[in-house]
Design an enzyme around this catalytic site. Structure first.
Site, PDB file in Angstrom:
ATOM      1  N   ILE A  16       0.762  30.166  22.373  1.00  0.00           N
ATOM      2  CA  ILE A  16       0.719  31.626  22.615  1.00  0.00           C
ATOM      3  C   ILE A  16       0.817  31.990  23.992  1.00  0.00           C
ATOM      4  O   ILE A  16       0.657  33.162  24.539  1.00  0.00           O
ATOM      5  CB  ILE A  16      -0.744  32.132  22.130  1.00  0.00           C
ATOM      6  CG1 ILE A  16      -1.848  31.754  22.772  1.00  0.00           C
ATOM      7  CG2 ILE A  16      -0.677  31.947  20.573  1.00  0.00           C
ATOM      8  CD1 ILE A  16      -3.331  32.032  22.386  1.00  0.00           C
ATOM      9  N   GLY A  17       0.881  30.989  25.066  1.00  0.00           N
ATOM     10  CA  GLY A  17       1.233  31.482  26.484  1.00  0.00           C
ATOM     11  C   GLY A  17       1.222  30.171  27.437  1.00  0.00           C
ATOM     12  O   GLY A  17       1.013  28.981  26.911  1.00  0.00           O
ATOM     13  N   GLY A  19       0.747  28.953  31.787  1.00  0.00           N
ATOM     14  CA  GLY A  19       0.928  29.165  33.241  1.00  0.00           C
ATOM     15  C   GLY A  19       1.268  28.095  33.933  1.00  0.00           C
ATOM     16  O   GLY A  19       1.796  27.033  33.629  1.00  0.00           O
ATOM     17  N   GLY A  20       1.034  28.334  35.541  1.00  0.00           N
ATOM     18  CA  GLY A  20       1.584  27.228  36.188  1.00  0.00           C
ATOM     19  C   GLY A  20       0.750  25.709  35.999  1.00  0.00           C
ATOM     20  O   GLY A  20       1.257  24.524  36.075  1.00  0.00           O
ATOM     21  N   MET A  21      -0.419  26.000  35.700  1.00  0.00           N
ATOM     22  CA  MET A  21      -1.291  24.579  35.525  1.00  0.00           C
ATOM     23  C   MET A  21      -1.244  24.182  33.916  1.00  0.00           C
ATOM     24  O   MET A  21      -1.579  23.076  33.881  1.00  0.00           O
ATOM     25  CB  MET A  21      -2.520  24.845  35.957  1.00  0.00           C
ATOM     26  CG  MET A  21      -2.798  24.874  37.296  1.00  0.00           C
ATOM     27  SD  MET A  21      -4.418  25.422  37.989  1.00  0.00           S
ATOM     28  CE  MET A  21      -5.319  24.188  37.011  1.00  0.00           C
ATOM     29  N   ALA A  22      -1.467  25.298  33.147  1.00  0.00           N
ATOM     30  CA  ALA A  22      -1.880  24.956  31.786  1.00  0.00           C
ATOM     31  C   ALA A  22      -0.963  25.499  30.753  1.00  0.00           C
ATOM     32  O   ALA A  22      -0.408  26.732  30.889  1.00  0.00           O
ATOM     33  CB  ALA A  22      -3.289  25.160  31.469  1.00  0.00           C
ATOM     34  N   VAL A  24      -1.418  27.286  26.678  1.00  0.00           N
ATOM     35  CA  VAL A  24      -2.454  27.886  25.758  1.00  0.00           C
ATOM     36  C   VAL A  24      -1.992  27.892  24.291  1.00  0.00           C
ATOM     37  O   VAL A  24      -0.943  28.326  24.045  1.00  0.00           O
ATOM     38  CB  VAL A  24      -2.877  29.342  26.313  1.00  0.00           C
ATOM     39  CG1 VAL A  24      -4.089  29.801  25.388  1.00  0.00           C
ATOM     40  CG2 VAL A  24      -3.306  29.249  27.790  1.00  0.00           C
ATOM     41  N   ASP A 133      -7.893  34.937  41.954  1.00  0.00           N
ATOM     42  CA  ASP A 133      -6.638  35.245  41.201  1.00  0.00           C
ATOM     43  C   ASP A 133      -6.547  36.482  40.225  1.00  0.00           C
ATOM     44  O   ASP A 133      -6.068  36.224  39.274  1.00  0.00           O
ATOM     45  CB  ASP A 133      -6.139  34.097  40.495  1.00  0.00           C
ATOM     46  CG  ASP A 133      -4.653  34.191  40.243  1.00  0.00           C
ATOM     47  OD1 ASP A 133      -3.878  34.812  40.834  1.00  0.00           O
ATOM     48  OD2 ASP A 133      -4.252  33.282  39.552  1.00  0.00           O
TER      49      ASP A 133
END
Length: 675
Positions: A16-17, A19-22, A24, A133
Site C-alpha cells: 500500500i505504500g 518510502g526511501g527506507m521501507a 508498507v 520529518d
C-alpha cells in the site's frame, strides 16, 4: 507478491505504500482478526547497520506515544533478516494526496488539520521526541477527516548530541528547517517550522521555496524570505497569515517556542480570524540609555590639570616611553604576521598547493563532489544515466582517472556519469480492464513477460483484471520483471446437489434444474419437446455435488412418445364416434371465464454468439398468452454474461399458446410461440 506470514500471525495481503527506507503492506493479524499495516525495511538496507538502527529507533520512539492523532505501533520484529514494524492500519489518504485532489484548502479546514498535527507534536515533544520529518506525505487523513502523524523513522530522543550529520541531512528539503539545511542543532522548534510550511501549502496550494535542485531549495530556506501566504491567497484572514509567518521564521528564537504555544494560537484564530493576539519574540528589548555630557567648564578644568601633571613628569618618563613604544610596535608586527599566516591557511588553501590530485569519486554523491571541486575552480559536469548498482545522484564513472594532477586555477573540467536509478518501467493501471488487453500491452508495448493467474472476485467481472503484481503504485519495475496479471473468474460458486431427473418430462427437468441453480446441458435426442417423453439417463448422476450453474446432460426415451401418439390417435377416433360427452359444456364455462387452464413451460435463453455482448447484458422478456392477449413483462434487468443460459418460466394456456418476445441489448431480438 507471494503470500507471507511474519511473526506467525501477520499475513501480508498487498503493498500500500513505500518510502526511501521501507515498504508498507496491508496485512491481516490472524490472532486478533484485524487489519494492520506492516512496514518492512527495504532489503538493500538490512546489511547497513546505520539504517537498521534508524529503523529500530522508529519503533522505540513511536511505541511510547499514545495519542488519537498519532498512528499506533502494535509490534516490532526481525524474522530471517526481515526487520518489520506492525502499526495501526489507516483507511485513508495522505495529506499530500488530499491537497493534490482538492487544491487550496479552506482556511478553517486547514486550521483544524494543523490543530490535530500540532496536538500530536505536543504529545511527542513532552516525551522528548522530535519527529524531524513533518510533511504532508507523513500525515494520513482518515475517511472521517481525522489527521494522524506517522513515520517516526528519523525521530530521535532529544539530547545534547541531537545534531544532524553533515552530508547526511535527514528530512524532505521542501519542508525542513534552516538549521536542518545547515546541518545544525535540531529541536522541537524545527518541527514547528515544518508544520508552518505544511500550513503554507494547505492555504496556498504550493510550498514557499522551490528550485531546480535540493541544494538550491535548502539555500532558500537559509537565505530567502518567503512570500507571505496572504499575498498568494487574499481569502485567508490576517490571523492565519501571521501564525504561518511566525512558525517559519528563520531564527529559532523568533518562532513558536513550544507546540503548546502554537496550539493556543491555532485555537484562538478560529474565534478571532483577523488576529491581533499573536506575539513575536526574539527582538532586543533593552532600551537605549542616554548619557549626559560634561559641562564645558568642568571639561576645561580637567584638561588643564592633566597638562600640568604631564609637564612635570615628561622628563622622567621620556626614556621609558621610547622603549615602550618600540616594544609595542614589535609586538603588533608579530601579531599581524601570525594572523596573515592563519588567514592564508584558513581561507586560501589553494595557494599553498601548486596542483590537486584527482581522487576516485565513484560511489560518492555528485552534489558533494561538485561543491568540493568548486573550491579549486574545477568544473563538474553531470551526465545522467540509468544504473542498477548505484542509487539516484551517485557517481557511476568519471572521465578523468584517479591520480590525475590538475593545476590549481587552470581551466579544468571533469564529466561525471551520475546515476538516475535503475531503468524502471511504469506499469499502467489495468484494473477492471479485459485481461487480454493488459496481457497484450505489457508484452508488446512494455516488452515484459506476463503470468496470468485466476482469482475469485465478487466485484470484478469475469475475465477482467483484479490487479497486477507489481502494480502502478510500485513506482516502476526492471526490464526483467515478470508481471503477474490476476484475472477474475467471477464470484466463488456454491456447491449444490444434482436432483433425480429420471422419469421426468422436459418441462419438469427445466423446473428441477432451475430450482437447484443448475442448467440443462446436452439433450439426447435433440429437439425433444413432447410433454410425455421421460428421462432415462442423466449426467452427473442424482446426488452428485457440483458447482452451481453446472450443465446436466439428459437422455429421453422417445419410444414412449411414439406409443402415446398411436394411442392418442385411437382415442381421438373414439371420441369422434362417441360425440362431445358433455365437453361442450366445459368449453362454454371456460369461455365465460375468459381464461383457460394453464401449464408452465421453462424456456431457455442462450447466447448464440457470446462475443457480440459485453460483460453485462440488458435482458427483456415479455409474454402475451392467447386467452387474455394481455402482455406481461417477465424479465427486465441487467445480468452478467456468466449467468447465461437463462431459464425463464412461462405460463401457456392448455388449449392455446403464448407469444414470447425476447430482447438482449440491441444485438438479439426474437419472438417465440409456445403451445
Amino acid at each position: 507478491m507471494e503470500t507471507q506470514i511474519l511473526g506467525g500471525r501477520y499475513k501480508l495481503i498487498e503493498k500500500i505504500g513505500g518510502g526511501g527506507m521501507a515498504i508498507v503492506y496491508k496485512a491481516k493479524c490472524t490472532l486478533l482478526n484485524r487489519y494492520v499495516a506492516v512496514k518492512i525495511l527495504r532489503p538493500e538496507f538490512t546489511s547497513d547497520e546505520e539504517f537498521v538502527k534508524r529503523f529500530q529507533a522508529e519503533a522505540q520512539a513511536a511505541a511510547s506515544l499514545s495519542h488519537p492523532n498519532i498512528v499506533s505501533i502494535y509490534d516490532v520484529g526481525n524474522e530471517n533478516g526481515i526487520h518489520y514494524i506492525v502499526m495501526e492500519y489507516i483507511d485513508g489518504i495522505t495529506l499530500k494526496e488530499y491537497i493534490n485532489q482538492n487544491g487550496t484548502l479552506p482556511w478553517r479546514e486547514a486550521t483544524n488539520i494543523a490543530i490535530q498535527i500540532c496536538s500530536a507534536l505536543e504529545q511527542a515533544h513532552r516525551n522528548h521526541i522530535v519527529h524531524r520529518d513533518i510533511k504532508p506525505h507523513n500525515i494520513l487523513i482518515t475517511k472521517d477527516g481525522i489527521a494522524k502523524v506517522t513515520d517516526f523513522g528519523i525521530a530521535k530522543a532529544v539530547s545534547s548530541s541531537t545534531i544532524t550529520m553533515v552530508g547526511n541531512t535527514i528530512g524532505s528539503v521542501h519542508y525542513f528547517s534552516p538549521e536542518q539545511a545547515r546541518g545544525g542543532y535540531v529541536d522541537e522548534k524545527s518541527d514547528l517550522y515544518s508544520l508552518g510550511i505544511v500550513m503554507y501549502e494547505m492555504v496556498t496550494g504550493r510550498t514557499p521555496f522551490n528550485g531546480d535542485t535540493p541544494v538550491a531549495i535548502a539555500l532558500k530556506h537559509i537565505q530567502s524570505q518567503a512570500v507571505q501566504p496572504i499575498a498568494i491567497n487574499p481569502q485567508i484572514p490576517r490571523g492565519i497569515n501571521d501564525i504561518i509567518v511566525k512558525a517559519i521564521t528563520k531564527e529559532q528564537n523568533g518562532r513558536y517556542q513550544s507546540a503548546s504555544e502554537m496550539l493556543s494560537d491555532l485555537n484562538h484564530v478560529l474565534r478571532e480570524p483577523e488576529g491581533g493576539f499573536i506575539k513575536y519574540s526574539g527582538a532586543d528589548d533593552s532600551p537605549t540609555v542616554r548619557i549626559n555630557s560634561l559641562g564645558e567648564k568642568r571639561l576645561a578644568r580637567e584638561k588643564e590639570e592633566i597638562r600640568i601633571k604631564g609637564n612635570n613628569s615628561e622628563k622622567k618618563n621620556s626614556g621609558k616611553d621610547k622603549i615602550a613604544t618600540w616594544l609595542a610596535v614589535a609586538t603588533s608586527v608579530v601579531i599581524m604576521l601570525v594572523f596573515i599566516v592563519i588567514g592564508f591557511k584558513t581561507f586560501f588553501p589553494a595557494i599553498q598547493e601548486k596542483d590537486i590530485v584527482i581522487e576516485d569519486y565513484v560511489g560518492k554523491r555528485y552534489e558533494d563532489v561538485k561543491a568540493e571541486l568548486a573550491r579549486y575552480n574545477i568544473i563538474a559536469e553531470e551526465n545522467l544515466v540509468f544504473n542498477d548498482e548505484y542509487g539516484e545522484g551517485i557517481i557511476v564513472r568519471q572521465d578523468v582517472p584517479a591520480g590525475t594532477e590538475f593545476k590549481v586555477g587552470g581551466a579544468n573540467k571533469i564529466v561525471f556519469d551520475v546515476s538516475k536509478g535503475p531503468h524502471l518501467i511504469e506499469i499502467p493501471d489495468f484494473r477492471n480492464e479485459d485481461y487480454r488487453k493488459a496481457e497484450t500491452y505489457i508484452e508488446n508495448e512494455l516488452n515484459l513477460k506476463t503470468n496470468v493467474v485466476d482469482e475469485y472476485s465478487d466485484d470484478v467481472p469475469n475475465g477482467h483484471v483484479i490487479r497486477t503484481e507489481p502494480g502502478p503504485e510500485d513506482g516502476g519495475v526492471s526490464p526483467d520483471t515478470v508481471v503477474t496479471i490476476v484475472k477474475s473468474i467471477g464470484p466463488k460458486l456454491e456447491m449444490v446437489t444434482v436432483p433425480n431427473l429420471l422419469g421426468k418430462t422436459y418441462n419438469q427437468v427445466q423446473n428441477e434444474l432451475y430450482n437447484a441453480k443448475l442448467k440443462i446441458g446436452k439433450v439426447t435426442p435433440e429437439n425433444v419437446s413432447s410433454a410425455v417423453d421421460k428421462v432415462i439417463r442423466q449426467f452427473p448422476e442424482a446426488g452428485a455435488t457440483v458447482e452451481e450453474g453446472t450443465a446436466v446432460d439428459i437422455e429421453f426415451d422417445i419410444s414412449i412418445n411414439e406409443n402415446n401418439e398411436t394411442n392418442n390417435g385411437n382415442e381421438n377416433n373414439n371420441n369422434e364416434d362417441s360425440g362431445n360427452n358433455g365437453n361442450d359444456n366445459n368449453n362454454n364455462n371456460n369461455n365465460e371465464v375468459g381464461i383457460l387452464s394453464r401449464k408452465t413451460v421453462y424456456q431457455p435463453i442462450v447466447l448464440s454468439d457470446p462475443d457480440k455482448y459485453g460483460d453485462e447484458i440488458n435482458v427483456y422478456v415479455e409474454a402475451t398468452p392467447s386467452d387474455t392477449n394481455e402482455s406481461k413483462v417477465l424479465v427486465n434487468k441487467t445480468m452478467k454474461k456468466s449467468d447465461f443460459p437463462l431459464t425463464v418460466p412461462v405460463e401457456v394456456p392448455e388449449s392455446g399458446y403464448t407469444n414470447l418476445h425476447i430482447k438482449l441489448d440491441d444485438v438479439y431480438t426474437t419472438d417465440i410461440v409456445l403451445d
